[in-house]
Design an enzyme around this catalytic site. Structure first.
Site, PDB file in Angstrom:
ATOM      1  N   TYR A 244       0.861  -1.182   0.000  1.00 17.73           N
ATOM      2  CA  TYR A 244       0.000   0.000   0.000  1.00 17.73           C
ATOM      3  C   TYR A 244       0.899   1.234   0.000  1.00 17.73           C
ATOM      4  CZ  TYR A 244      -3.731  -3.277   1.103  1.00 17.73           C
ATOM      5  OH  TYR A 244      -4.624  -4.325   1.057  1.00 17.73           O
ATOM      6  N   GLU A 481      -9.177 -12.114  -5.361  1.00 19.23           N
ATOM      7  CA  GLU A 481      -8.828 -11.807  -3.978  1.00 19.23           C
ATOM      8  C   GLU A 481      -9.913 -10.924  -3.348  1.00 19.23           C
ATOM      9  OE1 GLU A 481      -4.990 -11.262  -1.214  1.00 19.23           O
ATOM     10  OE2 GLU A 481      -4.829 -10.393  -3.201  1.00 19.23           O
TER      11      GLU A 481
END
Length: 797
Positions: A244, A481
């Site tokens: 991230y 996912e």
């Protein structure tokens, strides 16, 4: 209750110039969506994602405590929180983002959630995330990531046994963590805490007070980091930066948006005009601009690292300024087909594809902004309100199956779900071999697990590719996912849709799962045979997934008939049971022993059936964590002497009529093939039959769901006081004793105005060093007990 019925209208024509060529369409069936059921199942997904010591109210029958040491205490410096996605890392950034968005949905549509009967469930799940975010606030820095990514992303297994594999690889029971001063992360934590205050100020005033204190200090820290580091305010991001990255993402400035997002939340929580003034005077002058333009940035989408448009919407709601209302309109128009020459590519069936990874995450988050905007800043403009409301509904309907493939991308909803979900825990896999999950069974048995153990109800999958296709493959992460941030905007939007369309929660959800396959198994093959012996190679296997677990007390029995031995004039005492080669050495978990003597089986009226019993000194070594760990190989021999008093014993040993010998000669010398399984060798866990059939026909009772294992009790005793009972060391009053309590004491000492312990917290902490007053020694005593340097509190030097 009224359920909105939607008739899918599919087009085989290109939606706009420059779009990919069309794909064949299908006639989608009429879709009936129960939004309350969808919200109920989304809460289930968040319960699946719970890390550490689970709360009593966790309703997922196949989950149990995770990230624990052998003694049952937490391995993570901060217990709890949500696992990020299909893995087992905990990122404070995504926990905070998710908590803030979940708070937002409940704040705006509280009455609808209450009417649906889901308010208390929502509060519990939200508080779980908020409490973790609060505990990650260390004052001058924050916890960034808990977990080792180099291990986490190469191992595929269940969270309940994660630390056993981790310890095996790293020889430690402590999960690593990092501390950071990342502006984006800290600002999103502040936003989450402010949202938590607004949600809980009436429901739980003490918790709300703590959240607001954290919000204020976190906002100050985020602003201070920006003031000190300027353009480098996001430089310190630790491990999370690999997954991230908050630096140079899509050309934004990476933190002004989060500061503005947090400032608006702070204004909503406190009513303090200075937060909006800060937006006006400090943040808005630096608000991101479109490339080579003076226009305020209206492109991209609401997500964990770009809260630009959410900040804009909050500012428009909080100030009512027309330029910001117009800005929100520009952003939504950009998503709906284009604004000022800029637009997002669409799939042939109308799904905007901002980027290839997590398509639906962006669409549903933007749908949430569109829905809320239609109910707030555009509520007096019927044309725009209807336009944005309809588009938000379209995005939601698409996720529920109104698309050319007829796929519902929310697991456990709709008529047709994808088969694969990239999620370790839901797979229930025991041998770390995940490539075959979801694939068809081959003509010839190869022994690999293909069926998922569990249904991951409520999880929003990544979604389709830009050409409208969907690769239903466990390894296609961008399609299959799931993640806590994927579900965040979608969940907030569900609150709004319940308000519009109603819905009714399911009375019988969730139901406890029962095992789809045998959780404990025995496989065996013939290692050798002769006139006086039978030698067996056996594998005791742990394939548990309901929940995944280990057990210390494991044994199995090999049955044989002694009638020939007795007929030859020998006695049972002439029969020996010996262990030859085995997987583990003496002193290791998994080492097997035997009494050396056969044991009479009382279930045979003739009295001629005996068994050899193989007992593991510590069966926890047999753990569903990998190809070498999920089984324990032992080679043992049952034999008689070749001769007694000089007389050969030929003919006194005949294995062919032995109960457990059946199938041994034909069994493949490879445990993973089904043909190697031997149901005539019985296995026992905690003295309960769990596998096989005894000679009298007794079989295991596998009809009932397995009860969740309970955590080991805390090492800190309960000590009665005049006010009731206290838990020594539990300074933050969360029912546990860990490093977060030591941190709470240090914060209390350093800044009593901001981090003052509650009355109960003081009562729990003050006696820890066996002295009056709260001091650093109380924190030190807690650190000692967490590190197992001492066994009980209070402690005095």
């Amino acid at each position: 209750m009224k359920f909105k019925k939607i008739t899918a209208v599919l087009s085989a024509m290109a939606m706009s110039a420059g779009m990919l060529s069309t794909i064949p369409t299908v006639n989608a069936a009429e879709i009936e969506t129960n939004y309350a059921e969808a919200l109920q199942k989304s809460m289930f997904f968040y319960e699946v994602q719970q890390a550490g010591t689970l709360p009593e109210w966790n309703s997922v029958s196949w989950r149990a405590d995770s990230m624990l040491k052998e003694d049952g205490t937490p391995s993570d410096i901060i217990d709890g929180g949500w696992f990020d996605a299909g893995d087992h890392l905990k990122f404070t950034l995504t926990n905070a983002y998710t908590a803030s968005v979940l708070s937002w949905g409940l704040i705006e549509y509280k009455d609808a959630v209450k009417k649906a009967g889901l308010y208390d469930l929502y509060l519990k799940n939200l508080k779980w995330g908020l409490d973790y975010v609060a505990a990650c606030d260390l004052g001058d820095k924050v916890i960034g990531t808990i977990g080792e990514d180099s291990f986490d992303h190469v191992w595929y297994g269940s969270p309940e046994v994660y630390m056993r594999k981790f310890n095996l690889k790293n020889d430690t029971e402590e999960r690593p963590y990092d501390t950071i001063t990342n502006c984006t992360t800290i600002a999103e934590m502040a936003a989450a805490m402010a949202g938590g205050y607004l949600v809980f100020k009436e429901e739980d005033p003490e918790a709300a007070k703590s959240y607001l204190e954290h919000a204020e200090s976190l906002f100050k820290l985020a602003n201070d980091v920006w003031a000190e580091k300027g353009a480098d305010a996001n430089e310190d991001q630790g491990i999370q930066g690999k997954y991230y990255n908050t630096i140079n993402n899509q050309g934004t400035d990476n933190f002004i948006d989060e500061l503005m997002y947090a400032a608006n939340w702070m204004y909503m929580a406190t009513g303090d005009q200075s937060y909006l003034d800060k937006c006006e005077n400090e943040y808005i002058p630096l608000f991101p601009k479109e490339s080579q333009s003076t226009d305020m940035k209206y492109t991209w989408g609401f997500c964990w690292d770009d809260t630009t448009q959410a900040a804009a919407l909050l500012y428009a709601i909080n100030t009512g300024k027309q330029e910001w209302i117009d800005h929100v309109s520009h952003h939504l128009d950009y998503w709906m087909g284009g604004y000022n020459g800029k637009s997002i590519p669409n799939t042939p069936d109308g799904m905007p594809v901002l980027q290839s990874w997590g398509v639906l995450r962006y669409a549903e988050s933007t749908g949430w902004l569109a829905k809320l905007a239609s109910d707030t800043i555009f509520k007096d403009n019927a044309q725009l309100a209807d336009k944005y409301n309809a588009w938000a509904k379209k995005m939601m309907d698409y996720a529920f199956g109104d698309n050319d493939l007829g796929l519902c991308y929310v697991v456990g909803m709709g008529e047709k779900n994808p088969v694969n979900i990239h999620h370790r825990g839901a797979s229930g896999i025991h041998d770390d071999h995940w490539n075959e999950l979801g694939t068809p069974e081959p003509e010839e048995d190869d022994g690999w697990q293909r069926e998922y153990a569990h249904v991951l109800y409520g999880a929003l999958e990544g979604g389709p590719n830009q050409d409208g296709s969907f690769k239903d493959d466990n390894g296609s992460y961008q399609n299959t996912e799931v993640a806590i941030d994927y579900n965040a905007g979608y969940t907030a939007a569900l609150c709004a849709f319940i308000a519009d369309y109603g819905g009714e929660k399911l009375a019988d959800f969730p139901q406890a799962e029962t095992p789809k396959w045998a959780e404990w198994e025995m496989a065996a093959g013939l290692n050798g045979k002769g006139d006086s012996y039978t030698e067996v190679k056996a594998w005791a296997m742990n394939h548990t997934a309901w929940p995944t677990r280990v057990a210390k007390n494991i044994k199995y029995r090999y049955y044989f008939d002694v009638s020939e031995v007795l007929a030859a004039g020998l006695s049972v005492d002439d029969i020996k049971v010996t262990i030859g080669s085995q997987q583990y050495q003496e002193g290791q978990q998994g080492y097997a022993t035997t009494t050396g003597k056969p044991i009479k089986y009382e279930g045979d009226p003739s009295g001629n059936t005996y068994y050899a019993e193989i007992v593991f000194e510590d069966g926890r070594a047999i753990m569903p964590t990998g190809q070498s760990e999920h089984r324990d190989e032992v080679q043992f021999r049952v034999s008689i002497p070749d001769a007694v008093d000089g007389k050969p014993t030929t003919g006194a040993w005949d294995a062919t009529n032995d109960w457990s010998y059946e199938g041994l000669e034909d069994a493949p010398n490879e445990l993973k093939y089904k043909a190697a399984l031997n149901e005539h060798i019985t296995m026992y866990v905690d003295d309960v039959l769990v596998w096989g059939t005894e000679p009298d026909g007794t079989t295991p009772d596998l009809s009932q769901p397995v009860e969740k294992p309970t955590s080991a009790p805390t090492t800190s005793p309960e000590k009665p006081t005049s006010d009731g009972k206290i838990l020594l060391g539990d300074a933050n009053v969360d029912g546990k004793v860990n490093m977060a309590d030591a941190a709470a004491i240090i914060q209390h000492i350093g800044n009593n105005d901001t981090y003052c312990l509650s009355e109960q917290g003081i009562a729990n902490a003050e006696p820890c060093d066996n002295a009056e007053g709260i001091t650093g020694m109380d924190a030190f005593a807690i650190q000692l007990i967490v590190a197992k340097q001492i066994t009980s509190l209070p402690y005095s030097e």
